[in-house]
Scaffold this motif. Structure first.
Motif, PDB file in Angstrom:
ATOM      1  N   ASN A   3       0.826  -1.206   0.000  1.00  0.00           N
ATOM      2  CA  ASN A   3       0.000   0.000   0.000  1.00  0.00           C
ATOM      3  C   ASN A   3       0.858   1.253   0.000  1.00  0.00           C
ATOM      4  N   ASN A   6       2.315   1.755  -3.456  1.00  0.00           N
ATOM      5  CA  ASN A   6       1.269   2.247  -4.359  1.00  0.00           C
ATOM      6  C   ASN A   6       0.961   3.709  -4.085  1.00  0.00           C
ATOM      7  N   THR A   7       0.929   4.088  -2.819  1.00  0.00           N
ATOM      8  CA  THR A   7       0.672   5.480  -2.459  1.00  0.00           C
ATOM      9  C   THR A   7       1.759   6.393  -3.017  1.00  0.00           C
ATOM     10  N   GLN A   9       3.749   5.798  -5.545  1.00  0.00           N
ATOM     11  CA  GLN A   9       3.657   5.830  -7.002  1.00  0.00           C
ATOM     12  C   GLN A   9       2.519   6.740  -7.455  1.00  0.00           C
ATOM     13  N   ASN A  10       1.394   6.699  -6.773  1.00  0.00           N
ATOM     14  CA  ASN A  10       0.267   7.559  -7.136  1.00  0.00           C
ATOM     15  C   ASN A  10       0.604   9.029  -6.931  1.00  0.00           C
ATOM     16  N   ILE A  11       1.257   9.341  -5.827  1.00  0.00           N
ATOM     17  CA  ILE A  11       1.638  10.736  -5.568  1.00  0.00           C
ATOM     18  C   ILE A  11       2.633  11.215  -6.615  1.00  0.00           C
ATOM     19  N   TYR A  12       3.576  10.347  -6.973  1.00  0.00           N
ATOM     20  CA  TYR A  12       4.552  10.717  -7.994  1.00  0.00           C
ATOM     21  C   TYR A  12       3.858  10.973  -9.329  1.00  0.00           C
ATOM     22  N   ARG A  13       2.906  10.097  -9.709  1.00  0.00           N
ATOM     23  CA  ARG A  13       2.181  10.264 -10.966  1.00  0.00           C
ATOM     24  C   ARG A  13       1.394  11.577 -10.970  1.00  0.00           C
ATOM     25  N   ILE A  14       0.718  11.865  -9.863  1.00  0.00           N
ATOM     26  CA  ILE A  14      -0.059  13.101  -9.769  1.00  0.00           C
ATOM     27  C   ILE A  14       0.857  14.316  -9.864  1.00  0.00           C
ATOM     28  N   THR A  17       2.116  14.670 -13.427  1.00  0.00           N
ATOM     29  CA  THR A  17       1.042  15.099 -14.312  1.00  0.00           C
ATOM     30  C   THR A  17       0.694  16.562 -14.072  1.00  0.00           C
ATOM     31  N   LYS A  49      -9.046  16.822 -10.756  1.00  0.00           N
ATOM     32  CA  LYS A  49      -8.127  16.880  -9.609  1.00  0.00           C
ATOM     33  C   LYS A  49      -8.600  17.905  -8.587  1.00  0.00           C
TER      34      LYS A  49
END
Length: 100
Positions: A3, A6-7, A9-14, A17, A49
């Motif tokens: 988890n 994944n968190t 990775q999601n923050i990095y993607r956001i 972007t 967002k």
């Protein structure tokens, strides 16, 4: 641990972007497109967002059931923390500090 990864990775993607999606056009570029005066154009992704951030801000930050349970465990001396959990939290926080 999964988890946390994944968190991150999601923050990095956001974060990645947002840097690309929130570009502002210069006045000369706008005039070339027939736009006069100051205007701001947001992409659909930026609007989504923004709505998500507003929903997060409105959410309740305190989980009273968990706070009560932890307070009781601390008071009775039964609260224990896993070494792995502490290490994971340190690594996760360090990575988030680097990314943000």
């Amino acid at each position: 641990m999964i988890n946390s990864i994944n968190t991150i990775q999601n923050i990095y993607r956001i974060h990645k972007t947002e840097n690309n999606a929130n570009k502002v056009l210069k006045t000369d570029e706008l005039k070339g497109r027939g736009v006069s005066g100051d205007e701001l154009a947001l992409s659909d992704e930026s609007r989504a967002k923004q709505k998500a951030l507003q929903a997060l801000k409105m959410a309740d930050d305190i989980r009273s059931d968990k706070v009560d349970l932890l307070s009781q465990q601390i008071a009775t001396g039964t609260y224990q923390v896993s070494d792995d959990d502490v290490a994971e939290k340190i690594v996760t926080d360090s990575l988030l500090d680097i990314l943000l």
